[in-house]
Design a protein around this motif. Sequence first.
Motif, PDB file in Angstrom:
ATOM      1  N   ILE A  22      54.238  43.163  36.303  1.00 32.40           N
ATOM      2  CA  ILE A  22      54.859  42.663  35.082  1.00 32.40           C
ATOM      3  C   ILE A  22      56.327  42.322  35.336  1.00 32.40           C
ATOM      4  O   ILE A  22      56.919  42.750  36.326  1.00 32.40           O
ATOM      5  N   GLY A  23      56.885  41.536  34.461  1.00 34.01           N
ATOM      6  CA  GLY A  23      58.320  41.288  34.467  1.00 34.01           C
ATOM      7  C   GLY A  23      58.745  41.168  33.025  1.00 34.01           C
ATOM      8  O   GLY A  23      58.140  40.424  32.264  1.00 34.01           O
ATOM      9  N   SER A  84      59.941  35.765  34.519  1.00 29.39           N
ATOM     10  CA  SER A  84      59.163  35.243  35.649  1.00 29.39           C
ATOM     11  C   SER A  84      59.722  35.747  36.978  1.00 29.39           C
ATOM     12  O   SER A  84      58.969  36.136  37.871  1.00 29.39           O
ATOM     13  N   LEU A  87      58.772  39.280  37.585  1.00 35.36           N
ATOM     14  CA  LEU A  87      57.350  39.343  37.934  1.00 35.36           C
ATOM     15  C   LEU A  87      57.171  39.070  39.431  1.00 35.36           C
ATOM     16  O   LEU A  87      56.470  39.794  40.133  1.00 35.36           O
ATOM     17  N   GLU A  90      58.433  41.928  41.611  1.00 39.67           N
ATOM     18  CA  GLU A  90      57.496  43.041  41.662  1.00 39.67           C
ATOM     19  C   GLU A  90      56.330  42.705  42.597  1.00 39.67           C
ATOM     20  O   GLU A  90      55.870  43.555  43.368  1.00 39.67           O
ATOM     21  N   VAL A 102      48.750  34.700  35.095  1.00 31.25           N
ATOM     22  CA  VAL A 102      50.055  34.947  34.479  1.00 31.25           C
ATOM     23  C   VAL A 102      50.016  34.583  32.993  1.00 31.25           C
ATOM     24  O   VAL A 102      49.540  33.521  32.605  1.00 31.25           O
ATOM     25  N   ALA A 122      56.140  39.001  31.028  1.00 30.04           N
ATOM     26  CA  ALA A 122      55.211  38.251  31.861  1.00 30.04           C
ATOM     27  C   ALA A 122      54.292  39.244  32.550  1.00 30.04           C
ATOM     28  O   ALA A 122      54.761  40.237  33.106  1.00 30.04           O
ATOM     29  N   THR A 123      52.997  39.017  32.481  1.00 28.35           N
ATOM     30  CA  THR A 123      52.046  39.894  33.165  1.00 28.35           C
ATOM     31  C   THR A 123      51.147  39.053  34.055  1.00 28.35           C
ATOM     32  O   THR A 123      50.945  37.863  33.799  1.00 28.35           O
ATOM     33  N   THR A 140      52.970  31.730  41.635  1.00 25.62           N
ATOM     34  CA  THR A 140      52.559  32.257  40.332  1.00 25.62           C
ATOM     35  C   THR A 140      51.658  31.225  39.683  1.00 25.62           C
ATOM     36  O   THR A 140      51.817  30.026  39.908  1.00 25.62           O
TER      37      THR A 140
END
Lengths: 268, 156
Positions: A22-23, A84, A87, A90, A102, A122-123, A140
């Motif tokens: 996530i972000g 983003s 994300l 990570e 996403v 964002a996941t 992404t």
Amino acid sequence: MLSAQECAALAGVGFRQVSEVIGGVGIAVAPRGFFWTGSSRPNYPAGWQGGPDDGAPPIYTSSTSGSRVPARIMAMRSGLRTASARLVEEARAVGADGVINVRMDQTTSVAAAGASIWSFLATGTAVRSIGRTRASTPFTSALSANQTALALRCGWAPVSYLACPVMAARWVESASRQQERLSSGNGEVVAYAETVNVCRRQAGADFAAASRAVGADGAVLTEMTLELGPAKDLAEVSVLATGTALIRFDDHEMPAPLPVIPMDGDRR
Amino acid sequence: VSAADPSALSEIALRRLNESRDSDVGGRALFTSDLSVNEFLLVREAGFRPLGLVLGSSIYHVGLQTRRWNANQELTTLSQAMYHARELAMTRMAAEANDLGADGIVGVRLQIEFKEFGHHLAEFVAIGTAVKGDTGPVTGETWRNNKNMPFTSDRM
């Protein structure tokens, strides 16, 4: 989370699931409209209410207004960009080559002084190649595992998830305001219709420009949401276009996903 | 690299991705589309190439409808509004495709949404992907319709 079937589809094109990533970011946004560009007063351009006689008022968009970018769009862009980027960070940290599935969730809550707080989350699902080549920057993509597998089999790879916010505004003159009245019959509300068309087209153009900027060969749109502002005398429109930029890689001998009968009988 | 090896695909794809990240982006041809990936791939397979995303929208005020409470009746004002607004949205989309020199529009999605700030206002929006045929149809005519405008289809 991927189902067993989706994991198998990914494995078939050389990727495996690593983890959910996530972000997120929260931003306080001043509760202002299109012409508020950051200072304590609105920044109205000359002639924004049209000519004194019958000249239709001009339509402004956040992408073409030069230095006059609405504060809300600045906040939106920075929120989307930060979420983003976090994300991707990570994903990089877990050794992934890309993030699929996403989704960007935006929630609005109202803070004490009337200012709103926007949270962007964002996941996605981080994936890693089973081969030796590592992505210099993880890709992404809003595509699902199945769609990603299908695209790869046909020689298309995801590059980047794209989210392009655009705002447009136009003064609603009295002729247009009349069309909105309860008592008026069927008919188009010209001020809004024009602004919405301009805003949606601009979002489409920005989406194409954003795809080009990441070096893509094509892009698929996931959705293009529309929000109308609350003001009655100003047609204020916000559009968010989201999708995935794709890149073509060399053809190789892979069958098409489904047989298709060509509409042109001479082919094949 | 053999096609039977699953790691082959991810290898090729990532190598290409890395290359593109390093290289300077020139003015390459690019398309945008509202198609899902499988639709997009099938369009290519059917002998068409996507030109770009096209759309048209109409914000429409639906007039007041008088009705009797004790009888079934068609809401003619509403029916007429649906027809008119749809026509406006589709025509604008077709005009944009025409400007691109398209033969047709595929994957057309027509959405109708009543906006909450005034429940008499609705947005009709048509979004599709303009396409051009690699060759004309075998009959020697064009892909365009009898009004010489791009055809529209909700399928690919």
